[in-house]
Design an enzyme around this catalytic site. Sequence first.
Site: not given
Length: 553
Positions: A206, A281, A346
Amino acid sequence: MNHKSAAFVTAIAMMFNLLSCQKEKDPVISIIPQPLNVTQTTGIFKLTPNVKIVVKDEPGPSDQAAFLKSRIQSATGFDPQIVKKSSGKRISLQIESGLEGTLGTEGYSLSVSKREVKILAATPAGVFYGIQTLLQLLPPDIFANKVIEGIKWNIPLVQITDKPRFVWRGFLLDVSRHFFPASYMYDVLDYMAMHKLNRFQMHLTDDQGWRVEIKKYPKLTEVGAWRVNREDQHWNSREVQKPGEKATYGGFYTQDDIRKFVAYAAQRNIVIIPEIEMPAHTTAALASYPEYSCTGSPLTVLPGGIWPCNNIYCAGKEETFTFLQDVLTEVIALFPSKYIHIGGDEADKSQWTKCPLCQKRIKAEGLKNEKELQSYFIRRIEKFLNSQGRQLIGWDEILEGGLAPNAAVMSWRGTQGGIDAAKAGHPVVMTPTSHCYFDYYQGNPDSEPLAIGGYLPLEKVYSFDPVPQGLSADEAKMILGAQANLWTEYVADTSHANYMTFPRLTALSEVCWTSPGQKNYDDFSLRLTRQLQRFDAMEIKYSKASEQKIILK
Ligand code: ACM
Ligand code: ZN
């Protein structure tokens, strides 16, 4: 004492004796997750030092026998021999492949008579779950990691047949936002095994850390596993690394560590699913290798929150795909799981709109927009994974711009993504924030450790049904199961991780295993009392928030 009160005391003493006698004869059965069928009869099997573990067939469930022996040794100090035959007091473990029709690949039958505990299953996994149930028929101290004296190791006479509702009974641990030592992975696998959970997703990469050694790209862990230590500040107000500052906070798992996790998990019927995030990420990866971003600008591993996630891989550069395929090649060699999780969530695509190479890719591939570019990205990775004999799974954003042909979907932004994917014939794991996000508060925020927000009390986890209404029977079959996710932005150590996980994971185990007709929260709450005693024996620090009768809006 006068005669009357003496008689009264005697009567009380007799009642007490009767009760404790009763207790010794017929221990209360309290199993989590609740099995399919349980029939108790009067009497007990006394587990004594002369007990033998019988494994008759070749190849028999020998790993499972060793597991049982080791647990009995740890808590009781007995040293049960593993033998092929015994007519004495025994625990028999037996695989009969013909039982698959009735018990499936993870079910078992367990029968306890005065001289024999017998576990039958079609597979080693089934035998292992029979053993887990057997352990829960014993006093909670059987879960202790030291010898406990003065316990009567009695098992009630009972007949149990059992099998799970779902094949995917998952738990995700985010080891990127905070790194957890290798030793904790074994604890987590043990905790999962006792709950009959079988899919452990490791969120390995991440923005805040890359946690798996990749031999071809050593900077991923030399650089990407370390960040500046801002642990004394709120997650969302941490300044990025300053020039000259050393990044000293973090860690990673070596390939040897991973191989050991995978082997330990396999002995417990757990598949580890690696998650390698893309296209977003990815700050830790791009801090290590900035050439795979659109701009190539230098970055540092983030010590805290970032929003939006706009440090993302360039989808226009061929080198990005070479890099990711190389990384996945090593990941595939380490993790035998059918599914490889590629994240997909995302992604802020603002860099892609400005990047000439990304725009060129959109044109060349006849794509409409950046959403379709993400879809192109995921499809390309899927093709590679499929060519290696693996399947792609990703967060529900991978539906946007068109789902890759063979992909499975993890539905986290509610259940709609899962519904859409199931209707389109794709496998689905349900993990909606509403019922499965264990980073949310489980009690009153005033008396709980700081969390990311939200409110997910125990009873709400328990109430979850992974099969949403409105699916046909065939569509419902696409729901593989459910998974709880512990994101760790606000969880820095193992004790806090356990606190957030338990007992909510106990509720989730019943969501995943127990048939809906058998679920009952009041009954679960009673059985939970015994489970908490097991946690005490294991020295797990768990939350007592469910005992507070607070209702939050
Ligand atoms: C997620 O929580 N972003 C999958
Ligand atoms: Zn680009």
